[in-house]
Structures are given as structure tokens and as C-alpha cells.
Design an enzyme around this catalytic site. Structure first.
Site, PDB file in Angstrom:
ATOM      1  N   ARG A  88      30.339  60.334  27.038  1.00 41.16           N
ATOM      2  CA  ARG A  88      28.891  60.261  27.234  1.00 41.16           C
ATOM      3  C   ARG A  88      28.259  61.289  26.305  1.00 41.16           C
ATOM      4  O   ARG A  88      28.897  62.292  25.949  1.00 41.16           O
ATOM      5  CB  ARG A  88      28.512  60.576  28.679  1.00 41.16           C
ATOM      6  CG  ARG A  88      29.145  59.661  29.734  1.00 41.16           C
ATOM      7  CD  ARG A  88      28.759  60.116  31.142  1.00 41.16           C
ATOM      8  NE  ARG A  88      29.294  59.244  32.177  1.00 41.16           N
ATOM      9  CZ  ARG A  88      30.428  59.461  32.841  1.00 41.16           C
ATOM     10  NH1 ARG A  88      31.138  60.553  32.577  1.00 41.16           N
ATOM     11  NH2 ARG A  88      30.835  58.623  33.775  1.00 41.16           N
ATOM     12  N   LYS A 143      30.136  63.782  34.929  1.00 41.46           N
ATOM     13  CA  LYS A 143      29.126  63.790  35.984  1.00 41.46           C
ATOM     14  C   LYS A 143      29.623  64.573  37.193  1.00 41.46           C
ATOM     15  O   LYS A 143      30.792  64.491  37.562  1.00 41.46           O
ATOM     16  CB  LYS A 143      28.795  62.354  36.402  1.00 41.46           C
ATOM     17  CG  LYS A 143      28.017  61.570  35.352  1.00 41.46           C
ATOM     18  CD  LYS A 143      27.664  60.189  35.860  1.00 41.46           C
ATOM     19  CE  LYS A 143      26.819  59.423  34.850  1.00 41.46           C
ATOM     20  NZ  LYS A 143      26.474  58.062  35.326  1.00 41.46           N
ATOM     21  N   HIS A 189      25.721  55.790  23.649  1.00 40.74           N
ATOM     22  CA  HIS A 189      26.511  55.080  24.657  1.00 40.74           C
ATOM     23  C   HIS A 189      27.172  53.832  24.081  1.00 40.74           C
ATOM     24  O   HIS A 189      28.172  53.358  24.630  1.00 40.74           O
ATOM     25  CB  HIS A 189      25.613  54.707  25.835  1.00 40.74           C
ATOM     26  CG  HIS A 189      26.235  55.008  27.162  1.00 40.74           C
ATOM     27  ND1 HIS A 189      26.575  56.284  27.566  1.00 40.74           N
ATOM     28  CD2 HIS A 189      26.611  54.187  28.193  1.00 40.74           C
ATOM     29  CE1 HIS A 189      27.101  56.242  28.777  1.00 40.74           C
ATOM     30  NE2 HIS A 189      27.155  54.982  29.167  1.00 40.74           N
ATOM     31  N   ARG A 230      30.688  54.518  23.311  1.00 40.09           N
ATOM     32  CA  ARG A 230      31.503  54.553  24.533  1.00 40.09           C
ATOM     33  C   ARG A 230      31.841  53.136  24.980  1.00 40.09           C
ATOM     34  O   ARG A 230      32.977  52.833  25.336  1.00 40.09           O
ATOM     35  CB  ARG A 230      30.719  55.307  25.609  1.00 40.09           C
ATOM     36  CG  ARG A 230      31.403  55.434  26.967  1.00 40.09           C
ATOM     37  CD  ARG A 230      30.559  56.376  27.828  1.00 40.09           C
ATOM     38  NE  ARG A 230      30.808  56.265  29.249  1.00 40.09           N
ATOM     39  CZ  ARG A 230      31.738  56.951  29.907  1.00 40.09           C
ATOM     40  NH1 ARG A 230      32.545  57.763  29.233  1.00 40.09           N
ATOM     41  NH2 ARG A 230      31.876  56.826  31.209  1.00 40.09           N
ATOM     42  N   HIS A 273      35.050  57.042  35.276  1.00 41.42           N
ATOM     43  CA  HIS A 273      34.292  56.212  36.217  1.00 41.42           C
ATOM     44  C   HIS A 273      34.746  56.477  37.647  1.00 41.42           C
ATOM     45  O   HIS A 273      35.945  56.514  37.926  1.00 41.42           O
ATOM     46  CB  HIS A 273      34.491  54.724  35.909  1.00 41.42           C
ATOM     47  CG  HIS A 273      33.730  54.255  34.710  1.00 41.42           C
ATOM     48  ND1 HIS A 273      34.060  53.107  34.017  1.00 41.42           N
ATOM     49  CD2 HIS A 273      32.641  54.772  34.079  1.00 41.42           C
ATOM     50  CE1 HIS A 273      33.207  52.947  33.010  1.00 41.42           C
ATOM     51  NE2 HIS A 273      32.344  53.947  33.040  1.00 41.42           N
ATOM     52  N   TYR A 318      33.764  45.803  31.225  1.00 40.51           N
ATOM     53  CA  TYR A 318      34.356  45.612  29.898  1.00 40.51           C
ATOM     54  C   TYR A 318      35.313  44.425  29.857  1.00 40.51           C
ATOM     55  O   TYR A 318      35.563  43.878  28.787  1.00 40.51           O
ATOM     56  CB  TYR A 318      35.040  46.904  29.441  1.00 40.51           C
ATOM     57  CG  TYR A 318      34.052  48.032  29.364  1.00 40.51           C
ATOM     58  CD1 TYR A 318      33.082  48.058  28.365  1.00 40.51           C
ATOM     59  CD2 TYR A 318      34.024  49.040  30.324  1.00 40.51           C
ATOM     60  CE1 TYR A 318      32.128  49.065  28.318  1.00 40.51           C
ATOM     61  CE2 TYR A 318      33.083  50.055  30.275  1.00 40.51           C
ATOM     62  CZ  TYR A 318      32.143  50.054  29.279  1.00 40.51           C
ATOM     63  OH  TYR A 318      31.194  51.048  29.246  1.00 40.51           O
TER      64      TYR A 318
END
Length: 271
Positions: free
Chosen positions: A121, A145, A217, A220, A243, A252
Site C-alpha cells: 500500500r 493497517k 494501488h 498492488r 489482508h 484477484y
């Protein structure tokens, strides 16, 4: 709340004189049909239903109602838009368009290599520290995150570009206070901002003749898509991307299927 005001206005319009606690499931379903018939975005409709559900959960907990009239009303699932993805050739063109004879050429090339090669990110990229680099083990430590840390493999190309950047620029400037351990710095020795990364990418894509809407992004997304196209395990990709849920990573696989479908339609003898 605007959502409840609109519900109140609707109830008044149809001649209902009671309060929210007296509204039943059929009336709420009619209201949902009403807002669905309006020129309202699907996300707004979903938010309205969620707000109404929250109201009745509160009324139930507060003992103002005995049964929740929204219990059998489902919030519609929103379609997930597939993100833009660059081809491997487009990635190569972008990296190749960076002039490494300029002062910041190697830095910008290293930024693209790390964004794509490690699937970071933009916030993770600008926060990357020298102490997060473990080139001997071919890993970098990434703070994602919620300050969650993960180890991500780093390829030889990315390591080489970082090394070039260190020798050509990073080792020759005095970092500002608080930025001594930050990997990517500007000319003033300060940590790069997210906006600066967007600018670098925009300028580089223009130089490469890439007309797609490309953001940090996008690299990514491209990283994850290319891994899965080449048979990488979904759980491994989930771990690398950081994730929380594998359902986020599964987007994806849909991109991969879409690519497959486009290829079939393009080459199918009956298409």
C-alpha cells in the site's frame, strides 16, 4: 438522521400516523421498493437500509418493540468493481521510462519496483524504514493497517534498485529530524508524502505512454493478479498483501477469470 427523516416523510405521505415502533415489515418493504425506484445509487440504498436496521435494533434493545421488523429484510450485496490492472509489459514500460541519469531517477525506479514487487500500500511504502530491510534473508518488514507487521519477500530487481538509490542519492543527503531511518526521502531529507507518490506515478506513466488510470494501488492490484495468474496459492497472496480476510484476496481470482474469459472470446472460433 437524514435517512430516518426520509422514512418519516414517506410514512406521512402514505397516511401512516403511528411512530417508528408501530411500523411493520410489509411497510418497510414497500418503502425499500420506493427508494429502489428512485434515481438513487445502490450504495446509498444499502446505507439507507443499514440505517433503518440499526434503528430497529436499538428499539428492540430499548424494549420499545418486541420483534424486529427488519429481521427478514436483507441488505443488498453491492457489486465489487474489478480494479485496473497493468500488464507485465506495461510495468516494464513504466520502469523503463524513468530517467536514471537524473538526481531522483534511481529513487523513483526503486519506488515503482517496491510498490509492484512487494505489493505494498502507498502508506506502507512511505513508512518503510532502513531497519525494515533484510536483504540477506530477502525479506522486508512491512507495517500495515492497525500497525500489524508482516514479512514480505523482496526480489533481486527491487533490492538492486534500492541499492542504486542508496548509492546515488540517499547516502549523500542529511535526513531531517525524525526521518533518519526512513528509506524514501525527498531532496530536503524529508519523508515522502502519499501525494508525492501519486505525482511520481502520474508523471512516469505519462512518459511511458500509459493511458490507463494508474494509482499506487494499481501496482498492488497488478502484483496480486500476476501472482495468481501464475498459480500462486491464494493464502500465500493473502499473507503477502496483509489482508484480514481471504474474501478480499479473492477479488484477484475474479480478475484472472475475467482475463481468461476475454481471451476465450477473442480467440473462440464461434465468437
Amino acid at each position: 438522521m437524514q435517512v430516518l427523516t426520509k422514512l418519516d416523510q414517506y410514512l406521512d405521505k402514505i397516511g401512516f400516523s403511528g411512530n417508528f415502533a408501530e411500523v411493520d415489515t410489509d411497510m418497510l418493504r414497500e418503502y425499500i421498493r420506493h427508494i429502489a425506484s428512485q434515481d438513487i445509487a445502490a450504495t446509498s440504498q444499502s446505507h439507507a437500509i443499514s440505517a433503518i436496521k440499526s434503528l430497529y435494533k436499538f428499539l428492540l434493545v430499548d424494549d420499545q418493540i418486541d420483534d424486529d421488523p427488519t429481521e427478514l429484510i436483507e441488505t443488498p450485496k453491492l457489486a465489487r468493481h474489478l480494479p485496473n490492472v497493468l500488464t507485465v509489459e506495461e510495468i516494464e514500460a513504466i520502469i523503463g521510462a524513468i530517467d536514471v541519469s537524473t538526481e531522483l531517477g534511481h529513487r523513483n525506479r526503486a519506488i515503482i519496483e517496491v510498490l509492484y514487487g512487494c505489493g505494498l500500500r502507498v502508506s506502507e511504502l512511505v513508512g518503510l524504514r532502513l531497519s525494515d530491510l533484510f536483504f540477506g534473508e530477502e525479506f522486508i518488514r512491512v507495517v500495515g493497517k492497525g500497525d500489524k507487521q508482516r514479512l514480505v519477500p523482496i526480489g533481486h530487481k527491487a533490492m538492486q534498485e534500492i541499492d542504486n538509490y542508496m548509492k546515488s542519492f540517499r547516502n549523500h543527503i542529511d535526513p531531517q529530524k525524525g526521518s533518519g531511518d526512513i528509506l524514501f526521502l525527498n531532496r530536503n531529507g524529508k519523508k515522502l508524502t502519499r501525494a508525492m507518490i501519486f505525482t511520481i506515478i502520474k508523471q512516469t506513466c505519462k512518459a511511458a505512454g500509459i493511458e490507463k488510470n494508474v494509482s499506487p494501488h494499481t501496482f498492488r492490484h497488478s502484483f496480486a493478479t500476476h501472482l495468481i495468474e501464475r498459480g500462486a496459492d491464494l493464502r500465500v497472496v493473502q499473507e503477502m498483501l496483509g489482508h484480514e480476510s481471504i474474501t478480499t484476496t479473492e477479488i484477484y481470482t475474479h480478475i484472472n477469470k475475467q482475463t481468461l474469459l476475454e481471451e476465450i472470446l477473442m480467440h473462440h472460433p464461434r465468437s
